[in-house]
Scaffold this motif. Structure first.
Motif, PDB file in Angstrom:
ATOM      1  N   ALA A 223      58.103  40.678  32.467  1.00  0.00           N
ATOM      2  CA  ALA A 223      58.557  40.878  33.840  1.00  0.00           C
ATOM      3  C   ALA A 223      57.971  42.163  34.400  1.00  0.00           C
ATOM      4  O   ALA A 223      57.810  43.151  33.698  1.00  0.00           O
ATOM      5  N   ASN A 340      65.568  25.067  30.847  1.00  0.00           N
ATOM      6  CA  ASN A 340      65.045  25.924  31.894  1.00  0.00           C
ATOM      7  C   ASN A 340      64.204  27.019  31.244  1.00  0.00           C
ATOM      8  O   ASN A 340      64.649  27.671  30.304  1.00  0.00           O
ATOM      9  N   SER A 342      62.098  30.422  32.056  1.00  0.00           N
ATOM     10  CA  SER A 342      61.764  31.464  33.028  1.00  0.00           C
ATOM     11  C   SER A 342      60.309  31.874  32.890  1.00  0.00           C
ATOM     12  O   SER A 342      59.752  31.904  31.802  1.00  0.00           O
ATOM     13  N   LYS A 343      59.692  32.226  34.002  1.00  0.00           N
ATOM     14  CA  LYS A 343      58.305  32.693  33.963  1.00  0.00           C
ATOM     15  C   LYS A 343      58.210  34.170  33.585  1.00  0.00           C
ATOM     16  O   LYS A 343      57.132  34.656  33.269  1.00  0.00           O
ATOM     17  N   ASN A 344      59.302  34.873  33.680  1.00  0.00           N
ATOM     18  CA  ASN A 344      59.290  36.294  33.371  1.00  0.00           C
ATOM     19  C   ASN A 344      60.415  36.641  32.410  1.00  0.00           C
ATOM     20  O   ASN A 344      61.520  36.112  32.510  1.00  0.00           O
ATOM     21  N   SER A 345      60.140  37.528  31.476  1.00  0.00           N
ATOM     22  CA  SER A 345      61.173  37.988  30.558  1.00  0.00           C
ATOM     23  C   SER A 345      60.773  39.329  29.983  1.00  0.00           C
ATOM     24  O   SER A 345      59.626  39.745  30.061  1.00  0.00           O
ATOM     25  N   LYS A 354      68.462  30.445  26.474  1.00  0.00           N
ATOM     26  CA  LYS A 354      67.242  30.106  27.202  1.00  0.00           C
ATOM     27  C   LYS A 354      66.062  30.921  26.701  1.00  0.00           C
ATOM     28  O   LYS A 354      64.912  30.469  26.749  1.00  0.00           O
ATOM     29  N   ASP A 355      66.324  32.141  26.198  1.00  0.00           N
ATOM     30  CA  ASP A 355      65.237  32.962  25.682  1.00  0.00           C
ATOM     31  C   ASP A 355      64.653  32.367  24.404  1.00  0.00           C
ATOM     32  O   ASP A 355      63.464  32.516  24.135  1.00  0.00           O
ATOM     33  N   GLN A 358      62.255  29.597  25.490  1.00  0.00           N
ATOM     34  CA  GLN A 358      61.087  30.230  26.110  1.00  0.00           C
ATOM     35  C   GLN A 358      60.177  30.819  25.036  1.00  0.00           C
ATOM     36  O   GLN A 358      58.947  30.655  25.090  1.00  0.00           O
ATOM     37  N   SER A 377      61.977  25.385  37.532  1.00  0.00           N
ATOM     38  CA  SER A 377      61.549  25.849  36.207  1.00  0.00           C
ATOM     39  C   SER A 377      62.179  25.086  35.052  1.00  0.00           C
ATOM     40  O   SER A 377      62.377  25.633  33.972  1.00  0.00           O
TER      41      SER A 377
END
Length: 547
Positions: A223, A340, A342-345, A354-355, A358, A377
């Motif tokens: 991010a 889901n 995320s595009k940023n982390s 969710k992490d 990803q 997403s």
């Protein structure tokens, strides 16, 4: 005809070409990058998918120092016939590989990093003849490892000096930028590392007027509010994006050509089952590390999965709940799950479910089956191929199925108030679920570890943490939804040594009584209350219940 060599472990473009190794021509990547207007580009891909080799290719293409010699490396490759080839050998290049910055302490990491910077300056020590007195003084201080503050601005300083010598802006290449960040997360100096690299990258990449282009690689998306805070000129290209999808990993056309060259094309269907299946943007991609090893050995077996310790994934799975295990079993049965992504982390936020998905996706263990329609997403995810399936079985499913069994027995012991066995199973989980370095000195670490497991009982209990009751704030209370059942009050302590575990248990039980943590439970008509003390020292645990 003598066949070209098979480049096992070769990530240097020059070495690969000069040693006559088989090269999958990715030089169109250079053309696309030069035509792209984004000043700084970060490419995130799984490990062993050609990131370092590609960055090495860019280094030899742009390098002004050895332009004529490097020009020969691109003979008969795509880029030689492109109009873009006129840019070959036009820029000074700073190349940093951070792949070896895997140290247990921030000081060790910083010392090695300074060594890399010194080597980068050393490569251009000859330009000192054109530097003014002030610049020469700073340049020499860095070479002598004298000034800590100058190291934070070192790449901007070097790019300025190079511009004044060559009258050309610098191409900056940083390979595996996130390796030291992952190591810092693992060994407990994450905040120090982030603070250091945030300043370092801001100086090198933000408003650096002497920079022609910045190219970076890593595994994880980051991010902007993390390590690249305020860097508005950064383009992040990951496996979810389309523009550069075919340049990391191998396409089916490239695989067919290679197998035909080595006269094993009849194995294509089997190779596809084992090593195909990655979806990068719109491209179907094969794992290059596995393909190269297969061509050499001609045996279908897992190659890529043995090249990493998977710390981040195992750390997240160590406290996985029943829902995650069910999803893993679904994947293991070659079915898809919807998640889901995320595009940023940032690594500091790797705590939620969710992490995990990803991380499994970006690290190459899962792939996208398809995007969920009409969502921003959400994706359907699946296991990539047979190679990854074998890894799930040996490293995740079997390992964590054992832990799941231990977890189940532990929670059953808890509910039966069999705290002797509860302690035994909890001790077993602690020994296998996290490393010595995870075991903190703060009670909060253990509190969250236990709370995560206790929340699995939320169908039977109202679980509350750090709330007021009586004369203080308890650690955890499990209030039964049926008031005739047993309630549990849990208090945690961290001992200074193993011998004090028992004493800390007694102090915790005394605290429960003195602070009257049972007040709200009794007000609600609950009289069957178990008071439990759990104390920790490193990976050791002691459980005691009031008599």
């Amino acid at each position: 005809m003598k066949l070209k060599g098979i480049p096992i472990g070769i990530s240097d473009f020059k070495k690969m070409i000069e040693e006559n190794c088989y090269y999958f021509d990715k030089t169109k990547f250079i053309e696309d990058v030069i035509k792209d207007s984004a000043e700084i580009k970060l490419f995130t891909r799984p490990r062993r998918f050609g990131k370092t080799l590609n960055m090495s290719m860019f280094k030899y293409f742009f390098d002004v120092k050895n332009a004529d010699e490097n020009r020969k490396l691109f003979k008969d490759l795509y880029i030689e016939k492109s109009e873009i080839f006129k840019y070959q050998g036009q820029n000074p290049v700073i190349f940093l590989s951070l792949k070896d910055l895997k140290f247990r302490t921030f000081k060790e990491m910083e010392n090695y990093f300074r060594k890399l910077i010194i080597e980068a300056f050393g490569d251009y020590r000859f330009i000192r003849e054109k530097l003014d007195e002030l610049e020469l003084n700073i340049f020499n201080k860095i070479l002598k490892n004298e000034d800590v503050e100058d190291f934070k601005d070192s790449l901007k300083i070097l790019s300025k000096c190079l511009y004044e010598y060559y009258n050309q802006k610098t191409v900056l290449i940083i390979d595996e930028y996130d390796t030291p960040i992952v190591a810092a997360y693992e060994y407990g100096y994450y905040d120090e590392a982030i603070s250091f690299f945030r300043v370092f990258y801001a100086s090198a990449l933000k408003d650096n007027t002497f920079l022609q282009m910045g190219l970076m690689t890593g595994i994880l998306r980051v991010a902007k509010e993390g390590i690249f805070s305020g860097l508005n000129n950064l383009l992040v290209d990951s496996i979810l994006d389309k523009n550069y999808s075919e340049y990391f990993g191998l396409t089916e056309r490239e695989i067919e050509q290679a197998l035909r060259y080595y006269e094993i094309e009849y194995k294509l269907a089997d190779v596809k089952d084992w090593y195909d299946g990655y979806k990068f943007g719109n491209s179907e991609i094969y794992n290059p590390w596995s393909i190269i090893n297969y061509i050499r050995n001609k045996n279908l077996e897992p190659y890529w999965i043995n090249t990493s310790d998977n710390y981040l994934i195992k750390n997240l799975l160590s406290t996985a709940d029943e829902e995650i295990f069910e999803d893993l079993k679904t994947l293991f049965n070659y079915q898809i799950i919807e998640k889901n992504v995320s595009k940023n982390s940032t690594l500091v936020n790797l705590r939620s479910k969710k992490d995990l998905w990803q991380l499994l996706l970006f690290s190459g263990y899962l792939t996208i089956d398809r995007k969920v329609e009409n969502t921003m997403s959400s994706y359907f995810l699946r296991i990539v191929n047979k190679e990854i399936h074998s890894f799930f079985r040996s490293s995740f499913i079997e390992d964590f199925s054992i832990k799941e069994s231990v977890f189940y027995n532990m929670m059953q012991s808890f509910l039966k108030k069999d705290f002797k066995n509860y302690e035994k199973y909890l001790q077993s989980l602690m020994l296998t679920s996290f490393s010595y370095f995870d075991a903190a000195q703060e009670e909060k670490f253990y509190h969250n570890f236990i709370l995560g497991m206790i929340l699995s009982l939320d169908k039977q209990f109202y679980v509350s943490s750090n709330a007021e009751s009586g004369l203080g704030r308890y650690d955890i209370i499990l209030e039964p939804k049926n008031v005739v059942n047993t309630a549990f009050i849990m208090e945690f302590k961290v001992a200074k040594n193993e011998e004090d575990l028992e004493k800390e248990c007694d102090l915790a039980l005394e605290q429960i009584k003195e602070k009257a943590y049972d007040t709200k439970l009794r007000e609600r008509g609950i009289n069957d209350i178990a008071e439990i003390a759990v104390t920790f020292y490193g990976k050791k645990v002691r459980v005691k219940v009031s008599s």
